[in-house]
Design a protein around this motif. Structure first.
Motif: not given
Length: 585
Positions: A520-521, A513, A517, A274
């Motif tokens: 990050r979200e 991943r 994810d 990331r």
């Protein structure tokens, strides 16, 4: 390494092997048309994703397929002796003496009510490798050779008194006890830190060179395969897709599947998965923007994270004021255990202080027994600290009870190291994943069913497995179920204790991943405990290095991996198998 003459017959020959399993949906062929040779003194690595047939092939060789499995076709010979169809009485003499086994899961392969030394002694005595008068001495020698310090003391302890890595070393000691001609090592170092891993692998190398022992190494670690094996077999969906010299296979793969494996292999030289750290560009909500429709009815508003120029603290002096940028703060954490039969106490964790910035990942690395898992258990409120404080969202964790404790349990979820012991063997996979949703009364039955199916997709498990039980899954598949269960409640902080150690590199990359994810979200925060520094390099923002219960170094991930200051940290980095090989893309 001693090589056999060109005209000498291989020690192990496998020809046209096919294995079938009886299931609720009929007979399933797990491996088919498997053929290879293994010479005395040679190390052969079998790699492939979870469920590819690696362990099934190994268990067929040693005659330990599960009750619903059978060899449907083919031949397996050891030094010219046919093993397929051999009576169980013959196989019992072969196992341990001629073929040693280091299984993957230590908790399900060690007797919990028998001392470690007793279990090794049974193997030595059963095969005539020791007498009643000298067996105690040989047990200590065997444990020491497997890398266990203070072997005489350890021989008198039980499996539950060992860390995960120590239990794995005990299994390795049992597998090597009788100096077998062939050693089947099924993920033998997956639970070990890199320094002990090197000790064990060096021991296996010495056996290969000095005793002519052949090693069949089942692993998902491509670096380890490249460094330790002379040849590599790549399996996919029960078949061999490629085999040849290790360096050639890993540096110049020909099959598309092998190329995908190599591309997914983590490396300490790799960049952070990331690239931009979560910095308040999104907030976790409980409305329709939530990652799941099963959010709690009540939730405190999300706290904004600091601007991109801020540098969150990693360590914090005891008694310092809480920083709202940190979702978790640990001050002077100490855990002391009483030791049975000893006047001296054991300090598993000593005055450890660090913080987890909101929406970021802090990794704890160190050798087995360094205090990593004990620290995690105290944070989860599974173990009470002897001294020090833990604050979650500014609240003292030790003082939580009733409704506040229930809320804490939903917001902080674990992924444990050992998927076998953390999954209820009497529950189906569907019930295991749905259990936290039911317990905390999240959504309707229809919503819960949809959430379970979504989680199965997230962790790359087919929905056809929902009716199966943990014993019907491979080690890697069980770990993915454990990860799905931890994600079910969409927690704010996930404590990950070796969450991908049992996974092959393709699924490992997918899970990492997925974790990235979510972070990050939705600003997900992680405490990531691992002995795999290449994985830590991919997932972490900050790294804490522990040794003998103490924090010896703490810095950003970039600093640790490019400019480590403590000699112990540098030793950990230098011990990574395959670190010098350019096998990652």
């Amino acid at each position: 390494m001693e090589r056999m003459p060109q005209d000498a017959a291989p020690l192990l020959q496998v020809r046209d092997l096919a294995v079938e399993f009886a299931t609720m949906d009929g007979s399933v062929r797990a491996v088919e048309n498997i053929g290879f040779d293994l010479a005395a003194g040679e190390t052969l690595a079998i790699v492939g994703e979870s469920g590819s047939g690696k362990s099934t092939t190994a268990m067929a060789v040693i005659g330990l397929l599960s009750g619903n499995g059978r060899i449907a076709e083919g031949s397996i010979t050891l030094d010219g002796q046919e093993l397929v169809g051999a009576p169980e009485s013959v196989m019992r003499k072969i196992r341990g003496r001629s073929i040693g086994l280091v299984p993957q899961d230590p908790m399900s392969n060690l007797n919990p009510v028998s001392r470690i030394g007793t279990q090794i002694a049974e193997t030595l005595l059963a095969h005539g490798m020791a007498t009643r008068s000298n067996v105690a001495k040989k047990v200590v020698e065997t444990l020491a050779a497997a890398g266990l310090p203070d072997a005489e003391k350890r021989a008198k302890q039980y499996p539950h008194e060992f860390s995960g890595g120590m239990r794995q070393r005990a299994l390795i000691a049992i597998g090597l006890a009788c100096n077998p001609r062939l050693l089947i090592a099924d993920e033998p170092t997956s639970a070990l830190d890199v320094t002990v891993q090197k000790t064990i692998l060096d021991q296996l190398g010495r056996m290969t060179g000095e005793l002519g022992t052949a090693v069949m190494l089942i692993t998902h670690d491509l670096g380890l395969a490249a460094e330790r094996a002379s040849r590599v077999i790549v399996m996919h969906r029960g078949r061999i897709v490629e085999q040849g010299p290790a360096r050639q296979i890993l540096e110049d793969p020909q099959a598309e599947y092998t190329k995908a494996l190599v591309a997914a292999a983590p490396s300490v030289a790799a960049v952070r998965l990331r690239p931009e750290v979560f910095r308040g560009t999104a907030t976790k909500t409980t409305d329709s923007a939530s990652p799941t429709p099963l959010a709690p009815a009540e939730s405190a508003p999300a706290t904004a994270t600091p601007p991109a120029t801020a540098t969150p603290r990693i360590s914090q002096a005891p008694g310092a004021a809480a920083d709202v940028a940190n979702i978790l703060e640990v001050d002077g954490l100490t855990k002391v255990y009483k030791v049975r039969g000893s006047k001296e106490d054991f300090a598993a964790v000593k005055d450890v202080s660090f913080a987890i910035p909101r929406g970021e990942t802090v990794a704890i690395v160190g050798e087995s027994g360094s205090g990593k898992t004990t620290t995690a258990r105290m944070i989860l409120k599974a173990v009470d600290p002897t001294a020090g404080a833990i604050r979650f969202d500014g609240q003292d964790v030790a003082s939580l009870n009733g409704r506040d404790l229930r809320s804490f349990r939903q917001k902080v979820q674990p992924i444990f190291q050992d998927p076998y012991s953390s999954l209820n063997p009497m529950f189906t996979i569907e019930r295991i994943i749905e259990e936290p949703l039911v317990f905390y009364r999240r959504g309707s039955a229809k919503q819960r069913a949809a959430r379970v199916r979504q989680l199965m997709d997230d962790v790359a498990l087919p929905q056809t497995m929902l009716r199966r039980y943990p014993a019907e899954l491979s080690g890697g598949q069980r770990q993915r179920v454990a990860i799905a269960r931890a994600l079910a409640l969409s927690p704010d902080l996930i404590v990950c204790d070796e969450p991908v150690s049992a996974l092959d590199v393709l699924v490992q990359a997918q899970i990492l991943r997925l974790l990235g994810d979510l972070q990050r979200e939705y600003g997900q925060s992680y405490l990531f405990i691992s002995h795999d520094l290449a994985v830590v390099r991919l997932i972490s923002d900050y790294v804490c290095v522990m040794k003998n219960g103490e924090l010896v170094e703490a810095a950003t991930s970039e600093e640790i991996f490019t400019n480590a200051r403590d000699p112990y940290t540098r030793a950990l980095l230098a011990s990574i198998p395959g670190n010098e090989l350019d096998i990652a893309v």
